[in-house]
Design an enzyme around this catalytic site. Sequence first.
Site, short mmCIF file in Angstrom:
data_model
loop_
_atom_site.label_atom_id
_atom_site.label_comp_id
_atom_site.label_asym_id
_atom_site.label_seq_id
_atom_site.Cartn_x
_atom_site.Cartn_y
_atom_site.Cartn_z
N ARG A 184 38.21 46.02 47.77
CA ARG A 184 37.76 44.74 48.40
C ARG A 184 37.98 45.00 49.76
O ARG A 184 39.38 45.05 50.65
CB ARG A 184 38.47 43.29 47.61
N ARG A 213 44.51 34.28 54.50
CA ARG A 213 44.12 33.64 52.61
C ARG A 213 44.92 33.17 51.64
O ARG A 213 44.92 32.00 51.61
CB ARG A 213 43.29 35.27 52.14
N LYS A 262 44.32 34.83 38.39
CA LYS A 262 43.06 34.48 38.09
C LYS A 262 42.03 35.37 37.39
O LYS A 262 41.53 34.79 35.99
CB LYS A 262 42.52 33.71 39.11
N ARG A 292 38.26 25.11 45.55
CA ARG A 292 39.61 25.44 45.77
C ARG A 292 39.43 24.66 47.32
O ARG A 292 40.79 24.66 48.52
CB ARG A 292 38.71 26.56 47.21
N ARG A 313 45.45 45.80 44.99
CA ARG A 313 44.73 46.17 43.68
C ARG A 313 43.42 46.62 43.96
O ARG A 313 42.66 47.27 44.96
CB ARG A 313 43.34 44.52 44.58
#
Length: 214
Positions: free
Chosen positions: A160, A171, A13, A88, A127
Amino acid sequence: MRTILLGPPGAGKGTQAAKIVEKYNIPHISTGDIFRENISKGTALGKKAKEYMDKGELVPDDLVIEIATDRLLADDCKKGFILDGFPRTVHQAEKLDEFLKQHDMPLTVVINLEVEDKVLMERITGRRVCPKCGASYHVTGMPPKKEGICDVCGSELVQRKDDNVETATNRISVYNKQTKPLIDYYEKAGIIANIDGSTPLPVTFKNVSAALEA
Ligand code: AMP
């Protein structure tokens, strides 16, 4: 152009949002980024959000709805916006609908990026992000030119705090339980575009652009 990017964590996203900003010049509103900014500044909102984010849980609806709708009232959103990571939950979506109706800002399209669970974990754990300008990379899939350094602003990249296997597992499960029902919600509203998020970045972006311009 008023759009929502929907999809599980790791679907791309943020990456697609950055490409949309570049091409269409509309503001990118990421509730996750707003929380992370507040955490780094040590604000009360940041302290509250951190408790949930560190566990991979959702921040309570009332907090998120307030910060997202406040941001949508800013002048730059008059030309459109991309919402990334909001809504969400179905409750957030209903409240957003109410708000957009009140302000005569109908949504153009909801882009749903589809990626299989098994691909997500690899994307999340690989990431790396720039804490200064927000640019996002992947250690193997989309590495920076110089290892560990942001191509855009030269800052040192970081991982992160919630991009570890344990938190990411939660998650993904939270997404499946609480956020996935939004696909049905926007399908019923007739404004969803389902796009394969596992194709190479330029291909995915071509499909996203086509949906935005349809
Ligand atoms: P993201 O950067 O979108 O992956 O979001 C990181 C974390 O911020 C999420 O795991 C949640 O803890 C929190 N968060 C971001 N957006 C929302 C939202 N719309 N509702 C609840 N929590 C959110």
